[in-house]
Design an enzyme around this catalytic site. Structure first.
Site, short mmCIF file in Angstrom:
data_model
loop_
_atom_site.label_atom_id
_atom_site.label_comp_id
_atom_site.label_asym_id
_atom_site.label_seq_id
_atom_site.Cartn_x
_atom_site.Cartn_y
_atom_site.Cartn_z
N LYS A 96 0.79 -1.23 0.00
CA LYS A 96 0.00 0.00 0.00
C LYS A 96 0.82 1.28 0.00
O LYS A 96 0.27 2.37 -0.16
CB LYS A 96 -0.92 0.02 1.23
CG LYS A 96 -0.16 0.09 2.54
CD LYS A 96 -1.11 0.28 3.71
CE LYS A 96 -0.33 0.50 5.00
NZ LYS A 96 -1.21 0.82 6.13
N LYS A 107 -7.40 5.76 -3.23
CA LYS A 107 -6.42 5.97 -4.30
C LYS A 107 -6.75 5.17 -5.55
O LYS A 107 -6.13 5.37 -6.60
CB LYS A 107 -5.02 5.61 -3.78
CG LYS A 107 -4.52 6.57 -2.71
CD LYS A 107 -3.20 6.15 -2.14
CE LYS A 107 -2.69 7.18 -1.13
NZ LYS A 107 -3.61 7.37 0.00
#
Length: 640
Positions: free
Chosen positions: A376, A418
């Site tokens: 991540k 995102k």
């Protein structure tokens, strides 16, 4: 001289404590009559008043005996010589006064008359002689101890009370030589304190070179910790060893910056009410069932496990690639009293390993899978695109396939904001993972697939709050990528509760569609405001143009590759209600199952060749919905 020092060193090393105390006692015995002799010379204004000395001869003997008794009574021989450079003189004044009173009494006896002014002079001489003799002995002793030892030449930064006391204490040190003081106050420059010059820090390079300085001690406890750290870093850049004299609060254990920072909960910076206390836990979905959490040792995965055990599942399978992370979370969970009814199964493996995943699901009869395993960190994935895409995209596909084959009832993917119109590989990889799950939902209705999209999770590994706290603890600066950058934030507890609750929702009308759940997180937070709040929460002030004397500055370093100014939570415009008013369901179009399968084949072939740039372009084009990317991928697959 060296031969003398060598001899003194050998003698000092051979002396026991009793020998040293005896020497001090003999010194006190001899100083009383010697001081009385000097007092006689002063009183009778003669270098050798023989007539008076012969008349007072018995007084010399009595003072020697009385001085010895007074030294024993006051314990002067037990006071270390080093203490006389700072505070040890207090013990000598009572000694001089007591022996002086004895002299006054002796000289009142018949035939031993001595003027009162002479007795006062004797008392003063004895006091000064006792101090001087001890200081002289100390210097001789230190000279002996310093034999064959290389001195450490030191500067003291701070010419205040702390610096003065430090300099006095270090005078008796065996190897440390204090050369001078440094102080920022220009009014003190060129003055002297404790026999040492006070110099300007602006001359530090010349001072270090001319005096062979190797260490600087910061004696400025009243100065804020960030400023001390900045000074320390500047000195260390010159190759100097830097030490800090702590403040009283630090010595008492109440003044550490990290403790101040940690005492402020992350949820304090949300700028909204926390929702985890008002969200139900959806425990009925997990109670009595076998649940697997992938990435169980990560920030979100571990919090999921903590909240899951309160739902009393029959079995909790902890699937994790990191051995230490798996060990840590398993140990923590087993220590919780509510885990007695839950079988804890740690499994060490990767979601990209189909055999390992399939075995874990089948062997432990998994009914619900919460997929939190992912790479991540945006800059790391940006620099390692093939690894990021393999883990986040193909790992999700492998785990989803295994769930369908084993008949798992529910599968929930933990995604990120995102993934919405991504500008970086990490976001693109999570968007492709969403497309994989949406494709699986179309083709397999036996498993209910869902997706939860997070904002930034406060306090998770790699998030801004731990980073800012670390930078503040080092004295700054706090680094900011852009003045106007904003982010949505949620706490770890909110994130885990959202996953569990979304996993409990069922919608019969969208069984062939993967629902995308988002949390209503209010308005995004400006990161600069967050940085300033953290600085002030730590008890410091912001250093900027308006406050150049502040403690910590915020430094803008520019957006990182692939970083966005503002994040989004939705790809489309439609939002649908769920059983809870603060959790919303997004209505989003997805690609066809055939198309995503073609893209995965093409991406797999690119990854096999190691072409990182081609993998990056393909992932971003697919995630952004570039019109021609799917036909081109199909052509590439057919021609290969």
């Amino acid at each position: 001289m060296n031969a003398l020092r060598k001899t003194l060193f050998r003698v000092s090393q051979s002396l026991t404590r009793q020998h040293k105390q005896l020497a001090i006692w003999l010194l006190d015995v001899s100083l009383a009559p010697a001081s009385f002799l000097l007092a006689c010379m002063f009183t009778y204004n003669s270098p050798w008043p023989s007539e008076q000395l012969s008349r007072l001869g018995i007084v010399f003997a009595m003072l020697a005996v009385f001085g010895g008794f007074a030294s024993v009574a006051l314990g002067l021989m037990r006071i270390k010589l080093k203490s006389y450079q700072t505070f040890g003189t207090a013990g000598l004044f009572p000694y001089a006064a007591l022996v002086g009173a004895g002299a006054f009494f002796f000289t009142t006896l018949p035939g031993l008359h001595f003027p009162v002014v002479g007795t006062l002079a004797f008392t003063m001489i004895l006091f000064l002689a006792s101090i001087g003799a001890r200081v002289l002995l100390l210097q001789i002793y230190l000279a002996a101890l310093r034999y064959n030892k290389v001195p450490v030449r030191v500067l003291i930064y701070g010419a205040g009370t702390t610096g003065l006391r430090l300099a006095s204490a270090l005078k008796a040190h065996e190897t440390i030589r204090v050369v001078a003081f440094l102080d920022d106050d220009p009014h003190l420059h060129s003055q002297r304190m404790a026999g040492l010059r006070i110099l300007s820090p602006d001359r530090i390079e010349d001072i270090v070179r001319n005096h062979e300085i190797s260490r600087v001690i910061l004696a400025i406890p009243s100065v804020s910790a960030p400023r001390q750290m900045r000074i320390g870093r500047q000195l260390q850049s010159l190759g100097l060893e830097v030490q800090v004299v702590p403040s009283f609060e630090q010595l008492a254990g109440t003044g550490t910056m990290a403790d101040v920072l940690q005492s402020v909960p992350a949820g304090h910076f949300l700028n909204r009410d926390r929702l985890d206390v008002s969200l139900p836990d959806g425990s009925e979905t997990y109670q009595g069932r076998s649940v697997m959490v992938s990435g169980a040792g990560g920030s979100v995965g571990s919090e999921l496990c903590r909240q899951l055990v309160a739902c009393a599942p029959r079995r909790l399978v902890l699937f994790e690639i990191s051995e230490i992370a798996l060990y840590t979370i398993e140990r923590e969970l087993r220590a919780m009293p509510c885990t007695r009814l839950t079988e804890m199964v740690p499994v060490l493996g990767s979601v990209t390993d189909a055999r390992s995943v399939r075995q874990a699901i089948l062997e432990h009869e998994v009914e619900v899978v919460l997929h939190a395993a992912a790479y991540k960190h945006v800059p790391l994935v940006e620099g390692n695109p093939i690894s990021g895409l393999t883990n986040n995209v193909f790992g999700t596909r492998t785990l989803a396939d295994a769930c369908v084959e084993a008949g798992v009832k529910r599968f929930l993917l933990v995604s990120t904001d995102k993934a919405v119109r991504p500008t970086n590989v990490m976001g693109a990889s999570k968007r492709m993972a969403e497309l994989v799950i949406q494709d699986m939902a179309h083709r397999h209705t036996g498993t209910q697939f869902s997706i939860v999209r997070f904002g930034n999770v406060l306090g998770s590994s790699g998030s801004v709050i731990p980073l800012f706290r670390e930078q503040i603890a080092r004295g700054g600066p706090v680094t900011l990528t852009h003045e106007d950058v904003t982010r949505y934030f949620m706490t770890l507890s909110e994130a885990a509760r959202l996953v569990l609750l979304a996993g409990s929702f069922s919608d019969a009308s969208s069984i062939d569609r993967a629902n995308v759940f988002v949390l209503d997180m209010g308005r995004p937070v400006r990161i600069r405001d967050l940085a300033q709040q953290l600085i002030e929460a730590a008890g410091y002030t912001l250093r900027d143009r308006n406050n150049p004397g502040g403690d910590i500055e915020i430094k803008v370093i520019g957006l990182r590759p692939g970083e966005k100014l503002h994040e989004e939570l939705l790809i489309g415009d439609g939002l649908l209600k769920t059983p809870h008013p603060r959790i919303l369901r997004a209505s989003e179009e997805d690609t066809g199952g055939c198309e995503i399968a073609v893209v995965l084949q093409h991406l797999g072939r690119i990854a096999a060749t190691g072409d990182a740039e081609a993998a990056r372009r393909l992932a971003l084009d697919v995630a952004l919905g570039v019109p021609d990317v799917l036909p081109l991928a199909a052509i590439a697959v057919r021609s290969s």
